[in-house]
Design a protein around this motif. Structure first.
Motif, PDB file in Angstrom:
ATOM      1  N   ASP A 157       0.663  -1.349   0.001  1.00  0.00           N
ATOM      2  CA  ASP A 157       0.064  -0.047  -0.017  1.00  0.00           C
ATOM      3  C   ASP A 157       0.912   1.273   0.237  1.00  0.00           C
ATOM      4  OD1 ASP A 157      -2.216  -1.519   0.028  1.00  0.00           O
ATOM      5  OD2 ASP A 157      -2.683  -1.503   2.186  1.00  0.00           O
ATOM      6  N   THR A 161       0.512   4.193  -2.532  1.00  0.00           N
ATOM      7  CA  THR A 161       0.086   5.596  -2.286  1.00  0.00           C
ATOM      8  C   THR A 161       1.035   6.408  -2.894  1.00  0.00           C
ATOM      9  OG1 THR A 161      -1.021   4.847  -0.290  1.00  0.00           O
ATOM     10  CG2 THR A 161      -0.206   7.114  -0.051  1.00  0.00           C
ATOM     11  N   THR A 162       2.545   6.274  -2.595  1.00  0.00           N
ATOM     12  CA  THR A 162       3.597   7.122  -2.907  1.00  0.00           C
ATOM     13  C   THR A 162       3.560   7.385  -4.326  1.00  0.00           C
ATOM     14  OG1 THR A 162       4.848   6.400  -0.900  1.00  0.00           O
ATOM     15  CG2 THR A 162       6.018   7.570  -2.706  1.00  0.00           C
ATOM     16  N   ARG A 164       0.982   7.460  -6.370  1.00  0.00           N
ATOM     17  CA  ARG A 164       0.071   8.422  -6.630  1.00  0.00           C
ATOM     18  C   ARG A 164       0.188   9.723  -5.937  1.00  0.00           C
ATOM     19  NH1 ARG A 164      -4.542   4.228  -4.828  1.00  0.00           N
ATOM     20  NH2 ARG A 164      -4.568   3.031  -6.701  1.00  0.00           N
ATOM     21  N   GLY A 165       1.584  10.092  -5.391  1.00  0.00           N
ATOM     22  CA  GLY A 165       1.831  11.217  -5.003  1.00  0.00           C
ATOM     23  C   GLY A 165       1.469  11.537  -3.297  1.00  0.00           C
ATOM     24  N   GLY A 166       1.076  10.749  -2.894  1.00  0.00           N
ATOM     25  CA  GLY A 166       0.496  10.811  -1.500  1.00  0.00           C
ATOM     26  C   GLY A 166       1.452  10.439  -0.367  1.00  0.00           C
ATOM     27  N   ALA A 167       0.827  10.496   0.799  1.00  0.00           N
ATOM     28  CA  ALA A 167       1.682   9.993   1.989  1.00  0.00           C
ATOM     29  C   ALA A 167       3.136  10.620   2.337  1.00  0.00           C
ATOM     30  CB  ALA A 167       1.883   8.571   2.053  1.00  0.00           C
ATOM     31  N   GLY A 168       3.124  12.013   2.285  1.00  0.00           N
ATOM     32  CA  GLY A 168       4.217  12.848   2.546  1.00  0.00           C
ATOM     33  C   GLY A 168       4.987  12.959   1.217  1.00  0.00           C
ATOM     34  N   ALA A 169       4.678  12.525   0.055  1.00  0.00           N
ATOM     35  CA  ALA A 169       5.542  12.726  -1.002  1.00  0.00           C
ATOM     36  C   ALA A 169       5.835  14.208  -1.445  1.00  0.00           C
ATOM     37  CB  ALA A 169       4.710  12.223  -2.244  1.00  0.00           C
ATOM     38  N   ASP A 170       5.175  15.116  -0.922  1.00  0.00           N
ATOM     39  CA  ASP A 170       5.340  16.622  -1.303  1.00  0.00           C
ATOM     40  C   ASP A 170       6.302  17.163  -0.033  1.00  0.00           C
ATOM     41  OD1 ASP A 170       3.508  16.361   0.915  1.00  0.00           O
ATOM     42  OD2 ASP A 170       2.323  18.114   0.335  1.00  0.00           O
ATOM     43  N   ARG A 171       6.814  16.446   0.710  1.00  0.00           N
ATOM     44  CA  ARG A 171       7.527  16.894   2.084  1.00  0.00           C
ATOM     45  C   ARG A 171       9.070  17.125   2.009  1.00  0.00           C
ATOM     46  NH1 ARG A 171       4.959  12.943   6.412  1.00  0.00           N
ATOM     47  NH2 ARG A 171       2.959  13.243   6.173  1.00  0.00           N
TER      48      ARG A 171
END
Length: 172
Positions: A157, A161-162, A164-171
């Motif tokens: 998962d 998630t990563t 798709r750009g989620g879970a802190g990928a923008d940090r």
């Protein structure tokens, strides 16, 4: 290149038809590493990976009396610092009843020779912290742990998630 080893065994590059023996070794290794249910690989997966149109995974086997008794499964890595490829050893395994004949050392020596012949910078692999016999074997060859590095992995998962750009990928 084929090399004759103790007990009439031979060390050679894997070839089509070796998949059942390679998979049996992978399963035994997973059991030894306390993850017997983790192996999802099939013979068809190995055929595609090792012998497909553009293989990116390679293997050497030790064959004795017509059976695969040891494996080294590896792929190329690349060091941006040296500007050269290396070998990443994914699995090194010799069946328990075949140990003590030097097969593991012969497999590692073959990989080291491949790296030297091709101008590669290194051979890397990971070993479980509790695997004292393997650690002692690797140290006897002059290998050393990369104590300042911690391996990370994305899977399941978290991988999706990563992606798709989620879970802190923008940090970062």
């Amino acid at each position: 290149m084929t090399t004759t080893l103790a007990g009439g065994a031979v060390l050679r590059a894997a070839r089509p038809g070796d998949e059942p023996g390679i998979l049996a070794c992978i399963r035994e290794l997973a059991e030894y590493e306390r993850e017997p249910d983790a192996v999802e690989t099939t013979e068809a997966d190995l055929t595609a990976a090792l012998f497909g149109e553009t293989p990116a995974v390679f293997a050497h086997v030790v064959e004795r009396d017509g059976a695969v008794v040891g494996i080294a499964v590896w792929f190329l890595s690349f060091s941006t610092w040296t500007g050269r490829h290396g070998i990443y050893l994914e699995d090194l395994y010799v069946r328990a009843d075949q140990r003590g004949h030097g097969y593991g050392q012969a497999l590692l020596c073959r990989l080291a020779a491949t790296a030297v012949e091709r101008g590669f910078a290194r051979v890397d692999w990971a070993v479980l912290d509790w695997n004292a016999p393997s650690i002692a074997f690797y140290r006897s060859l002059g290998a050393f742990p990369m104590d300042d590095w911690t391996g990370y992995r994305l899977t399941g998962d978290a991988l999706v998630t990563t992606a798709r750009g989620g879970a802190g990928a923008d940090r970062v």
